[in-house]
Scaffold this motif. Structure first.
Motif, PDB file in Angstrom:
ATOM      1  N   GLU A 268       0.838  -1.206   0.000  1.00 39.21           N
ATOM      2  CA  GLU A 268       0.000   0.000   0.000  1.00 39.21           C
ATOM      3  C   GLU A 268       0.873   1.257   0.000  1.00 39.21           C
TER       4      GLU A 268
ATOM      5  N   GLU B 269      -4.492   4.026  11.973  1.00 39.34           N
ATOM      6  CA  GLU B 269      -5.579   3.118  11.608  1.00 39.34           C
ATOM      7  C   GLU B 269      -5.564   1.886  12.512  1.00 39.34           C
ATOM      8  N   THR B 270      -6.726   1.256  12.628  1.00 33.67           N
ATOM      9  CA  THR B 270      -6.837   0.071  13.486  1.00 33.67           C
ATOM     10  C   THR B 270      -7.048  -1.211  12.685  1.00 33.67           C
ATOM     11  N   ARG B 271      -6.712  -1.185  11.409  1.00 36.07           N
ATOM     12  CA  ARG B 271      -6.813  -2.407  10.596  1.00 36.07           C
ATOM     13  C   ARG B 271      -5.859  -3.462  11.142  1.00 36.07           C
ATOM     14  N   ALA B 272      -6.219  -4.702  10.983  1.00 33.89           N
ATOM     15  CA  ALA B 272      -5.417  -5.819  11.494  1.00 33.89           C
ATOM     16  C   ALA B 272      -3.992  -5.788  10.945  1.00 33.89           C
ATOM     17  N   GLU B 273      -3.839  -5.434   9.667  1.00 35.48           N
ATOM     18  CA  GLU B 273      -2.505  -5.412   9.062  1.00 35.48           C
ATOM     19  C   GLU B 273      -1.607  -4.360   9.715  1.00 35.48           C
TER      20      GLU B 273
END
Length: 150
Positions: free
Chosen positions: A62, A86-90
């Motif tokens: 990304e 951000e709180t995305r798992a990745e």
């Protein structure tokens, strides 16, 4: 290739991760703390990607699509801070792996007044907390299904 032994990062992925780690945890000369991009910490991080390699690769891809490596440092820092917010798992996996590698470094532990060793078998002293903080959890109804036939 397994979760424990993922394919090595490409040179571009390594360069992206290296720049990102330096932004995530910059050096602090006053405390004698290295940056997370320090060669020893960086290589430790690379060696311990394990099950998080795919998630971290997704974040790096990304950043590459957005031109992260070509940006001036101020813009790269802005981009990194937005991403890391951000709180995305990745993103959480990336943060966890970098933080773990950073705090495994003896220099970091010594700068924070900790003995550079594993927590076991000697353990670490923990300040006694306020056990009343758990009262709300203790009083809560079970959030699981009881399969014991009761």
């Amino acid at each position: 290739m397994t979760h424990d032994n993922p394919a090595p990062l490409t040179m571009v992925e390594r360069a992206t991760l290296h720049r990102l780690m330096g932004i995530m945890v910059p050096a602090d000369p006053e405390m004698a703390l290295p940056s997370a991009a320090d060669p020893l910490i960086f290589e430790d991080c690379i060696r311990t990607l394990g099950r998080d390699a795919a998630a971290i690769r997704a974040v790096l891809a990304e950043l590459l699509r957005l031109g992260f490596l070509d940006l001036p440092i101020a813009q790269a820092e802005d981009m990194a801070m937005v991403l890391l917010g951000e709180t995305r798992a990745e993103v959480l996996a990336l943060s966890r792996v970098v933080a773990a590698a950073y705090y495994r470094d003896d220099r970091v532990m010594l700068a924070h007044g900790r003995e550079p060793r594993p927590p076991f078998p000697k353990g670490h002293a923990i300040t006694q907390g306020d056990w009343a903080l758990l009262d709300a959890v203790k009083q809560r109804k079970p959030i699981w299904r009881d399969d014991r036939g009761a």
